[in-house]
Scaffold this motif. Structure first.
Motif, PDB file in Angstrom:
ATOM      1  N   ARG A  58      19.217  31.110  75.394  1.00  0.00           N
ATOM      2  CA  ARG A  58      18.346  30.102  74.787  1.00  0.00           C
ATOM      3  C   ARG A  58      17.773  29.092  75.781  1.00  0.00           C
ATOM      4  O   ARG A  58      16.766  28.454  75.495  1.00  0.00           O
ATOM      5  N   ASP A  59      18.393  28.918  76.958  1.00  0.00           N
ATOM      6  CA  ASP A  59      17.914  27.952  77.950  1.00  0.00           C
ATOM      7  C   ASP A  59      16.884  28.580  78.880  1.00  0.00           C
ATOM      8  O   ASP A  59      16.962  29.783  79.194  1.00  0.00           O
ATOM      9  N   VAL A  60      15.944  27.756  79.349  1.00  0.00           N
ATOM     10  CA  VAL A  60      14.887  28.231  80.249  1.00  0.00           C
ATOM     11  C   VAL A  60      15.255  27.885  81.687  1.00  0.00           C
ATOM     12  O   VAL A  60      15.506  26.714  82.012  1.00  0.00           O
ATOM     13  N   LEU A  61      15.278  28.880  82.541  1.00  0.00           N
ATOM     14  CA  LEU A  61      15.537  28.675  83.966  1.00  0.00           C
ATOM     15  C   LEU A  61      14.239  28.206  84.628  1.00  0.00           C
ATOM     16  O   LEU A  61      13.322  28.991  84.821  1.00  0.00           O
ATOM     17  N   CYS A  75      18.099  24.831  87.927  1.00  0.00           N
ATOM     18  CA  CYS A  75      17.760  23.816  86.935  1.00  0.00           C
ATOM     19  C   CYS A  75      17.332  24.511  85.655  1.00  0.00           C
ATOM     20  O   CYS A  75      16.393  25.309  85.665  1.00  0.00           O
ATOM     21  N   TYR A  76      18.030  24.214  84.571  1.00  0.00           N
ATOM     22  CA  TYR A  76      17.716  24.759  83.258  1.00  0.00           C
ATOM     23  C   TYR A  76      17.151  23.675  82.347  1.00  0.00           C
ATOM     24  O   TYR A  76      17.572  22.511  82.427  1.00  0.00           O
ATOM     25  N   HIS A  82      17.195  18.451  80.972  1.00  0.00           N
ATOM     26  CA  HIS A  82      17.514  19.277  82.130  1.00  0.00           C
ATOM     27  C   HIS A  82      19.008  19.253  82.439  1.00  0.00           C
ATOM     28  O   HIS A  82      19.666  18.213  82.295  1.00  0.00           O
ATOM     29  N   ILE A  83      19.525  20.392  82.874  1.00  0.00           N
ATOM     30  CA  ILE A  83      20.891  20.479  83.391  1.00  0.00           C
ATOM     31  C   ILE A  83      20.831  21.159  84.756  1.00  0.00           C
ATOM     32  O   ILE A  83      19.959  21.996  85.020  1.00  0.00           O
ATOM     33  N   GLY A 103      17.910  13.385  80.527  1.00  0.00           N
ATOM     34  CA  GLY A 103      16.619  13.061  81.111  1.00  0.00           C
ATOM     35  C   GLY A 103      15.955  14.278  81.714  1.00  0.00           C
ATOM     36  O   GLY A 103      16.278  15.419  81.372  1.00  0.00           O
ATOM     37  N   SER A 104      15.030  14.035  82.646  1.00  0.00           N
ATOM     38  CA  SER A 104      14.228  15.105  83.233  1.00  0.00           C
ATOM     39  C   SER A 104      14.313  15.075  84.756  1.00  0.00           C
ATOM     40  O   SER A 104      14.219  14.009  85.366  1.00  0.00           O
TER      41      SER A 104
END
Length: 202
Positions: A58-61, A75-76, A82-83, A103-104
């Motif tokens: 589900r997360d975007v790389l 960074c996902y 963002h993580i 945050g971003s």
């Protein structure tokens, strides 16, 4: 004359070179992976592509950078925030999750030979912070290198929380609450920011 080895000669997907080790190249690509993944190919076997970091459910790389020799800083985008993770460049295995506020990530500055990474960051409470992270320590820490200060505003007096909810129509939404620290203020203030009404994880 140097021989040429054909790896990609069409526009079926995006390819971004992340690292090169001899005959092996590591790419960030959305080929058969709308949310992106990391793949590796040996130019001696250009027909064989191996997934190093498969597409997340589900997360975007969003980015991947080779750093500290044989490590990756990835960074996902996960649930509208963002993580950051440190992974092994060879295997793709997770090594560390970097502590990052909600945050971003605006920018990442590093080279493969660097042990220090500089990370630009913005949030509801800060217009801009640059973190410095040393990857040689057993547990990497995010330390503030530079910060944009807002006169009369102390961001440490506030906290941001992410909340998931289901609407009466059955839609999944994510919103954020920002409130003052109750240990320093008598009044608790709430603000609501809605980011979407569709269940984008499906």
């Amino acid at each position: 004359m140097l021989p040429f080895v054909k790896l990609i000669d069409n526009f079926d997907a995006q390819y971004h070179v992340v690292a090169n080790d001899g005959d092996e190249f590591t790419f960030l690509t959305n080929r058969n992976a709308p949310k992106n993944k990391l793949v590796r190919v040996d130019i001696k076997k250009p027909e064989l592509w191996t997934d190093i970091l498969p597409e997340h459910e589900r997360d975007v790389l969003e980015s991947a950078d080779a750093v500290n020799g044989n490590q990756l800083l990835v960074c996902y985008m996960s649930d509208v925030k963002h993580i950051l993770q440190i992974r092994d460049l060879v295997t793709g295995n997770l090594l560390h999750k970097l502590p990052l506020e909600i945050g971003s990530v605006s920018e990442i500055s590093c080279r493969r030979e660097d042990m220090d990474v500089f990370i630009g960051f913005t949030s509801f409470l800060s217009p801009g912070i640059i973190y410095r992270c040393n990857l040689t320590s057993a547990i990497p820490e995010m330390k503030i290198f530079r910060e944009i200060s807002v006169p009369g505003f102390d961001r440490t007096n506030f906290e941001v929380k992410q909340v998931h909810a289901i609407t009466v129509l059955g839609c999944h939404i994510i919103f954020y609450t920002k409130n003052t620290n109750e240990t320093k203020y008598f009044v608790k203030m709430w603000f609501l920011t809605v980011f979407g009404f569709s269940d984008f994880r499906q």
